[in-house]
Design an enzyme around this catalytic site. Structure first.
Site, short mmCIF file in Angstrom:
data_model
loop_
_atom_site.label_atom_id
_atom_site.label_comp_id
_atom_site.label_asym_id
_atom_site.label_seq_id
_atom_site.Cartn_x
_atom_site.Cartn_y
_atom_site.Cartn_z
N ARG A 248 -2.28 7.76 8.54
CA ARG A 248 -2.05 9.18 8.24
C ARG A 248 -2.77 10.00 9.29
O ARG A 248 -3.46 9.48 10.16
CB ARG A 248 -2.62 9.53 6.86
CG ARG A 248 -4.08 9.12 6.71
CD ARG A 248 -4.72 9.63 5.45
NE ARG A 248 -6.00 9.02 5.16
CZ ARG A 248 -7.14 9.34 5.74
NH1 ARG A 248 -7.16 10.28 6.66
NH2 ARG A 248 -8.27 8.73 5.41
N GLU B 256 -17.87 -9.24 5.01
CA GLU B 256 -17.92 -9.33 6.46
C GLU B 256 -19.35 -9.14 6.94
O GLU B 256 -20.18 -8.54 6.25
CB GLU B 256 -17.02 -8.29 7.12
CG GLU B 256 -17.37 -6.85 6.86
CD GLU B 256 -16.39 -5.89 7.50
OE1 GLU B 256 -16.83 -4.78 7.87
OE2 GLU B 256 -15.19 -6.20 7.62
N LYS C 179 -7.34 -4.31 3.22
CA LYS C 179 -8.25 -4.55 4.33
C LYS C 179 -8.26 -6.01 4.73
O LYS C 179 -8.38 -6.35 5.91
CB LYS C 179 -9.67 -4.09 3.94
CG LYS C 179 -9.87 -2.59 3.93
CD LYS C 179 -11.32 -2.26 3.65
CE LYS C 179 -11.61 -0.77 3.84
NZ LYS C 179 -10.92 0.07 2.86
#
Length: 664
Positions: free
Chosen positions: A292, A200, A116
C-alpha cells in the site's frame, strides 16, 4: 484516466488523495461513519455517503457497503488509502470482481505478502537477503521453544499476519520465551484474528530502512530510493527521512536492486514499500513488503518531486510507469514527524476531544502539512489519534532539521494533549542530530526525550510576566469603558491603600500546582518563586512576542495567553501552564491513597488478570484494555487485596469508569 474514484478511507490520507484527484480533474466520492459526518474528508470530496457506525468494523471495514457506494455513484476505481482495507486481499478481489479498478496491487500479490512467514520464504527463494529464523506451520509451544533455542538469543517473536508494530516481542533468554510467546499470540489474535507467529534472529542496534517501489501491469518495476525510519518507539515510527544519513551510494544501489527484485518476485503493480532491517556492518535483511501507500510517502515526494498518488492512479488506469529508473531524481533532504493527540509523559496514552486550538505553520516550499482536521474538529476514540503530518524540506540535512525545529515551535494544540514538546526534544537530541539512532534507542533512553521534572525558571518567569501584562492590559481596557477610568481601584497593578501591592498567581501543570507572588507593574516586577526571587524589567508583550530582562539579561519568548492557560516558547523548548484559582487548594490525589482502578480512556477490556480476593502489589497488572490501536495495562496503585472487579473481557468501558477496587 478515471472520471470518478471512491476513497475507502478517512482523515488525512483521504484528504491527500482528494487533492491529487482534483488536480487531475477526477471527481471524488468519500464514505463516512457516524463519527465522521462532519469530517474534513467528507467536506472536501465532491460527494460523500454514510456507510455505518463509528466503530471501524461497522463502517470503514465494511467492504460490501463501500463497493455498493462505488456502484451507486459510478466510481470507476477505489483508492484504499492505508490501514483499514488497504492490505485486504479479499477486498481487492471483490473490487475487481465488481468491475471496479483497485488502486493498489492485486489480491494475489497481497496474499503472497500477507503472511510474514510465507513472504520470508518467498524472498529467500528469490535471492533477497532474509534474517535466519523459523517460519513453519507447526506452532506447538514445545517446538517453538526448541526452534528459539536453535536460533539463539536475542530473538524476536512476530505475529505472522501482523503489522503496525503489534504482536512483536524481543526475548533475550530461554527462560523468558514461554511468557513472551503467550503474550504475543494473545495480542496477535486480538488484533489480526490469527495467532500464528514466526521467530527470527534479533539484530542488535539495527537501522530500519525502507525502499519505495512501484510496479506496473506491463512488467515494469523501479524504486524511488529509500526512507530511514529508525527513530521508533515500540515499533511505531516517530521520525522518517530521506535520504538516509547511514547509507553509502553503494549500499543504496544494492538495497534498491534487492527491493526491485522483491517486487518482481510477486509480480507487483502499484505503490509498495520493501522494508529492510540493516545491521551496523551494513548487512541488510528483508522484513516485509507493505502492499500500500505508506504514511511517510510525502518524504519521498519531497526529494523526488513526484506525486506518488498520481502515479498510483495512472498505473491503476493501465498506464506504464511514468519514468525509468535512471530518471528518478533525489534532491535535498526531507523529514516527517507526526503530531498525535497523546500524552508522552503518561506512557503516550492516546487522547481524544475537541481541538479547541490548532495552530500549524504556514505551508511553503520548505514546510508541508498533511492533515485531516481543522480547529474545532474532534479527535475521536474510534480511530488513530494522528492530528497532522509535518514534513519539511531543505537543501541538506542540517538545514532540514533547522526547518523542522522552527516549524514545531510554531505549532500549538489545545484540547487533547499532544506530543509536540516530545518531538521538539527529539529533533534536538544528539542521536537524531548526528544520524546515529537505531530502532531501539528511544525505548532504551526514553527518559532523555520526556519532559524534565523541574520547570525551567526563565520559562516560568516568562509565563508569569505574560499573564501579569495581559491582566494589566485587560484591566486598562475595562477601565477605559467605565465611568471612572482613572480610579486606582480599576487597575490590575496590585496597588493597595497604605501598603505595597503584591499579586498572587497560581498555575497548574498536570497534578503540579505552582504559586508565585509578583510585586510591581507595567513590565517591572519582582517575582517570588519557591526557589527564590528574580527581577523582571522592561517587559513588553505585543503580537505574541514577549521581550524582558531577567536579572539584567534580555530574553525573548513567544507567548500566547488566554483566560485558561499560558504558552511560552524560548525557541528551544515550550512551557504550557493552566491558570487556576489562587485560593483553591487541591486534595490528596496521590496514587498511594487510591483504592480504585479506573479506565483512563474509553476502550475494550482484553484481559482480566486478577479477581476478588487476590493479593496484588503496587504495579501489578490487574486488567488490560485496548483503545486506539494499543493495549494499556491497568496496574494496582498500591499493595492490597482485590475487593471487586466490575468488568469482564470483551466488555467496552467508558473513560474514568471504575473497573476494579482494592479493599480499604
Amino acid at each position: 484516466m478515471f472520471d470518478t474514484i471512491l476513497i475507502a478511507n478517512r482523515g488525512e490520507i483521504a484528504c491527500r488523495v482528494i487533492r491529487t484527484a482534483r488536480k487531475l480533474g477526477i471527481r471524488t466520492v468519500a464514505v463516512f461513519s457516524d463519527a465522521d459526518a462532519d469530517a474534513q474528508h467528507v467536506r472536501l470530496a465532491d460527494e460523500a455517503h454514510h456507510i455505518g457506525g463509528a466503530r471501524p468494523q461497522d463502517s470503514y471495514l465494511r467492504g460490501d457497503a463501500i463497493i455498493d457506494v462505488a456502484k451507486k455513484t459510478g466510481a470507476q476505481a477505489i483508492h484504499p488509502g492505508y490501514g483499514f482495507l488497504s492490505e485486504n486481499a479479499d477486498f481487492a478481489d471483490a473490487v475487481q470482481a465488481a468491475g471496479i479498478a483497485f488502486i493498489g496491487p492485486s489480491g494475489t500479490s497481497m496474499r503472497k505478502m500477507g503472511s510474514k512467514a510465507g513472504a520470508k520464504d518467498l524472498m529467500h527463494a528469490a535471492g533477497v537477503p532474509v534474517v535466519p529464523g523459523y517460519t513453519g506451520e507447526d506452532q506447538s509451544p514445545d517446538l517453538l521453544q526448541r526452534e528459539a533455542d536453535k536460533i539463539g538469543y536475542p530473538l524476536m517473536i512476530k505475529a505472522a499476519h501482523g503489522g503496525g508494530g503489534k504482536g512483536m516481542r524481543i526475548v533475550r533468554s530461554a527462560a523468558e520465551f514461554a511468557a513472551n510467546l503467550q503474550s504475543c499470540q494473545r495480542e496477535a489474535a486480538n488484533a489480526f484474528g490469527r495467532d500464528r507467529v514466526l521467530l527470527e534472529r534479533y539484530i542488535e542496534h539495527p537501522r530500519h530502512i525502507e525502499i519505495q517501489v512501484f510496479g506496473d501491469t506491463h512488467g515494469g518495476a523501479i524504486h524511488l530510493n529509500e526512507r530511514e525510519c529508525s527513530a521508533q518507539r515500540r515499533y511505531q515510527k516517530v521520525l522518517e527521512e530521506s535520504p538516509s544519513p547511514f547509507l553509502t551510494p553503494e549500499l543504496r544501489a544494492q538495497m534498491g536492486a534487492a527491493a526491485v527484485q522483491a517486487a518482481h518476485a510477486i509480480d507487483y503493480a502499484n505503490a509498495g514499500t520493501v522494508e529492510f532491517i540493516v545491521g551496523a556492518d551494513g548487512g541488510f535483511y528483508f522484513m516485509e513488503i507493505n502492499t500500500r501507500l505508506q504514511v511517510e510517502h510525502p518524504v519521498t515526494e519531497e526529494v523526488t518531486g513526484l506525486d506518488l498518488v498520481e502515479w498510483q492512479l495512472r498505473i491503476a488506469a493501465g498506464e506504464k510507469l511514468p519514468l525509468a529508473q535512471e530518471q528518478i531524481a533525489q534532491r535535498g533532504h526531507a523529514i516527517e514527524v507526526r503530531l498525535y493527540a497523546e500524552d508522552p509523559d503518561a506512557g503516550f496514552l492516546p487522547g481524544s476531544g475537541t481541538l479547541q486550538t490548532l495552530r500549524l505553520p504556514a505551508s511553503s516550499r520548505n514546510v508541508r502539512i498533511d492533515s485531516g482536521v481543522i480547529e474545532g474538529d474532534a479527535v475521536t476514540i474510534f480511530y488513530d489519534p494522528m492530528i497532522a503530518k509535518l514534513i519539511v524540506w531543505d537543501e541538506d540535512r542540517p538545514r532540514a532539521l533547522a526547518r523542522l525545529r522552527e516549524a514545531l515551535a510554531a505549532c500549538e494544540i489545545v484540547g487533547p494533549k499532544s506530543n509536540i514538546a516530545f518531538l521538539e526534544r527529539l529533533v534536538r537530541h544528539p542521536a537524531i542530530v548526528d544520524g546515529s539512532i537505531d530502532t531501539g534507542y528511544l525505548d532504551r533512553h526514553l527518559d532523555e526525550f520526556l519532559a524534565p521534572s523541574q520547570i525551567d525558571t526563565s520559562l516560568l518567569l516568562a509565563a508569569a510576566t505574560a499573564r501579569l501584562l495581559t491582566q494589566e492590559a485587560n484591566a486598562h481596557h475595562a477601565a477605559a469603558g467605565s465611568g471612572d477610568p482613572t480610579s486606582p481601584w480599576a487597575g490590575a497593578d496590585g496597588w493597595r491603600l497604605g501598603h505595597a501591592g503584591a499579586r498572587k498567581l497560581a498555575f497548574a501543570q498536570g497534578d503540579q500546582r505552582i504559586e508565585l507572588v509578583a510585586h510591581g507593574h507595567a513590565g517591572d516586577y519582582r517575582i517570588d518563586l519557591s526557589t527564590g526571587s528574580h527581577d523582571v524589567s522592561g517587559a513588553r508583550l505585543a503580537d505574541e512576542a514577549l521581550s524582558m530582562r531577567i536579572d539584567g539579561a534580555m530574553h525573548r519568548f513567544r507567548a500566547v495567553v488566554d483566560a485558561d492557560r499560558v504558552l511560552v516558547h524560548d525557541g528551544l523548548q515550550r512551557l504550557r501552564l493552566d491558570a487556576v484559582e489562587v485560593y483553591r487548594r487541591q486534595g490528596d490525589t496521590g496514587a498511594a491513597a487510591e483504592h480504585r482502578i479506573r479506565a483512563p480512556m474509553p476502550g475494550r477490556v482484553v484481559v482480566v488478570e486478577a479477581g476478588p480476593g487476590d493479593a496484588v502489589h503496587a504495579g501489578d497488572v490487574v486488567l488490560v484494555i485496548e483503545a486506539m490501536k494499543m493495549e494499556l495495562a491497568l496496574k494496582a496503585p498500591r499493595d492490597g487485596v482485590i475487593a471487586e472487579v466490575r468488568a469482564q473481557a470483551g466488555e467496552f468501558v467508558e473513560a474514568d469508569a471504575v473497573l476494579a477496587t482494592l479493599e480499604q
